[in-house]
Write a protein that holds these residues in place. Structure first.
Motif, mmCIF file in Angstrom:
data_model
loop_
_atom_site.group_PDB
_atom_site.id
_atom_site.type_symbol
_atom_site.label_atom_id
_atom_site.label_comp_id
_atom_site.label_asym_id
_atom_site.label_seq_id
_atom_site.Cartn_x
_atom_site.Cartn_y
_atom_site.Cartn_z
ATOM 1 N N ASN A 70 -4.815 -5.982 0.630
ATOM 2 C CA ASN A 70 -3.772 -7.067 1.495
ATOM 3 C C ASN A 70 -4.089 -8.009 2.179
ATOM 4 O OD1 ASN A 70 -1.764 -4.619 1.057
ATOM 5 N ND2 ASN A 70 -3.299 -3.365 2.727
ATOM 6 N N THR A 121 1.004 -1.257 0.145
ATOM 7 C CA THR A 121 -0.303 -0.098 0.170
ATOM 8 C C THR A 121 1.216 1.119 -0.257
ATOM 9 O OG1 THR A 121 -1.739 -1.243 1.393
ATOM 10 C CG2 THR A 121 -2.053 0.946 0.835
ATOM 11 N N ASP A 144 -7.840 0.011 4.667
ATOM 12 C CA ASP A 144 -8.402 0.284 3.553
ATOM 13 C C ASP A 144 -7.760 0.098 2.012
ATOM 14 O OD1 ASP A 144 -10.085 2.107 5.845
ATOM 15 O OD2 ASP A 144 -8.792 4.166 4.997
ATOM 16 N N ASP A 145 -7.152 -0.403 2.332
ATOM 17 C CA ASP A 145 -6.748 -1.325 1.014
ATOM 18 C C ASP A 145 -7.181 -2.301 0.911
ATOM 19 O OD1 ASP A 145 -5.886 -1.963 -1.524
ATOM 20 O OD2 ASP A 145 -3.351 -1.935 -0.467
ATOM 21 N N TYR A 178 -3.622 0.675 6.056
ATOM 22 C CA TYR A 178 -3.680 -0.860 5.216
ATOM 23 C C TYR A 178 -4.761 -1.446 5.098
ATOM 24 C CZ TYR A 178 2.022 -0.300 6.400
ATOM 25 O OH TYR A 178 2.871 -0.174 6.131
#
Length: 373
Positions: free
Chosen positions: A312, A180, A308-309, A306
């Motif tokens: 992952n 990210t 919000d991505d 992290y």
């Protein structure tokens, strides 16, 4: 289960965002369990609160609560489905019989129920980690707390325990670092109160330079203003060399470190170190506490990025979050050293000398030669 008002059937409203991927994993799992209730024993640990959709969680709880039907009878008799629906409706009245049949129809392979459950657990871990990061950020920025550092560190400890629990649930794999892209750290609090505390520290340290040797726990990066950080380096350098310390010598050291420029005159630097108030340790503890809270907020911001991505994986979230917390731990160790009172030293206990043992009784008087010695 953060979405109690989510719809239970798809619609064609253009203004609604599309469901997230976990929505389809939840539908697939529920369809598999409605069709083959015995697969409940194959999916591992899963609870209603793991579901993102509130109604899905309620329906799962009903499936787990209602006794499983006879497999052969279940193929032709919808009685068990009706019992599950009746059990779930008090908590999720929007559920319908048609939606239960939709769940069954959209399930690709009931035998993949365990895989769908893993997806649900992974998404729940991501959401919960995000909630922990949000709590850390709120604690680090709440000026109304009576003891903000202790509260913030308690939140950090809760986050660390959650990561430890997650590490036991998800196996590691190659490429465990998040990819990210991170935004720059949020700017430090450079409000009037923070800058005053740093200036009071510089002035009191100039007046009492001997105390700086006991303040190795304070580093230049703990200051909100780079100029103040540079002056702290000047003070510590002079003290380390046992050079005289006063506003003029600090200004001279600052000149060699490039702190003087068109916007900062020598008198400006000397005024920053000429009005001592209190002790350096007192103001130093204030400065490092602000640095601790700022670092905690930066860590929370990084972990939130992290979570919000969605690219992952759980293990990437665990590894990235642990590394972020390690940055906070290093500063926490210095803050703890600064805020812990020095132990009082008691004088060493000395053993009382034992009384001389009595010798054997004399039977003869001492000789004259021994008396004269």
């Amino acid at each position: 289960m953060p979405h109690p008002t989510d719809g239970y059937e798809d619609d064609d409203l253009d203004d609604l965002p599309p469901p997230r991927p976990v929505h389809y994993a939840e539908q697939a799992l529920l369809g598999a369990l409605l069709l083959h209730p015995h697969r409940l024993a194959e999916i591992g640990v899963l609870n209603a609160e793991h579901f993102d959709n509130y109604a899905h969680g309620i329906l799962f709880a009903a499936i787990r609560t209602v006794p499983a039907p006879d497999p052969e009878q279940h193929l032709t008799d919808p009685a068990w489905l009706n019992t599950v629906l009746d059990s779930a409706r008090p908590e999720a009245p929007g559920l319908t019989a048609s939606y239960l049949h939709t769940l069954i129809q959209v399930c690709p392979w009931p035998k993949h129920a365990a895989a769908y459950a893993r997806m649900i657990r992974a998404d729940h871990a991501r959401r919960t980690l995000g909630a922990h990061a949000e709590g850390l950020a709120l604690a680090a920025t709440d000026a109304t707390l009576p003891n903000p550092a202790a509260t913030t560190l308690a939140q950090a400890d809760a986050l660390a325990r959650f990561l430890e629990d997650l590490a036991g649930q998800f196996a590691p794999h190659p490429g465990s670092l998040p990819r990210t892209p991170l935004l720059p750290e949020p700017p430090r609090d450079a409000g009037e109160e923070a800058l005053d505390e740093e200036q009071f520290l510089l002035a009191s340290a100039t007046a009492h330079p001997a105390e700086l040797k006991e303040m190795r726990w304070l580093l230049p990066e703990d200051f909100a203003l780079p100029l103040h950080a540079g002056l702290w380096q000047c003070l510590t350098a002079l003290t380390h060399r046992d050079d005289p310390v006063d506003p003029v010598t600090v200004m001279w050291e600052a000149q060699h470190r490039g702190l003087l420029n068109a916007n900062i005159a020598p008198t400006d630097l000397m005024s920053l170190t000429s009005t001592p108030v209190g002790s350096p340790e007192y103001w130093g503890e204030k400065v490092i506490q602000r640095a601790l809270l700022a670092r905690a907020h930066a860590v929370a911001t990084r972990i939130t990025a992290y979570t919000d991505d969605p690219a992952n994986t759980p293990h990437q979230l665990i590894t990235g979050s642990r590394r972020a917390l390690a940055d906070l731990h290093a500063l926490r160790t210095r803050w703890k050293y600064a805020s812990t009172p020095a132990p009082t030293t008691s004088p060493a206990r000395t053993r009382a000398s034992a009384p001389a043992r009595a010798g054997p009784p004399r039977t003869t008087a001492p000789s004259a030669s021994r008396i004269s010695r």
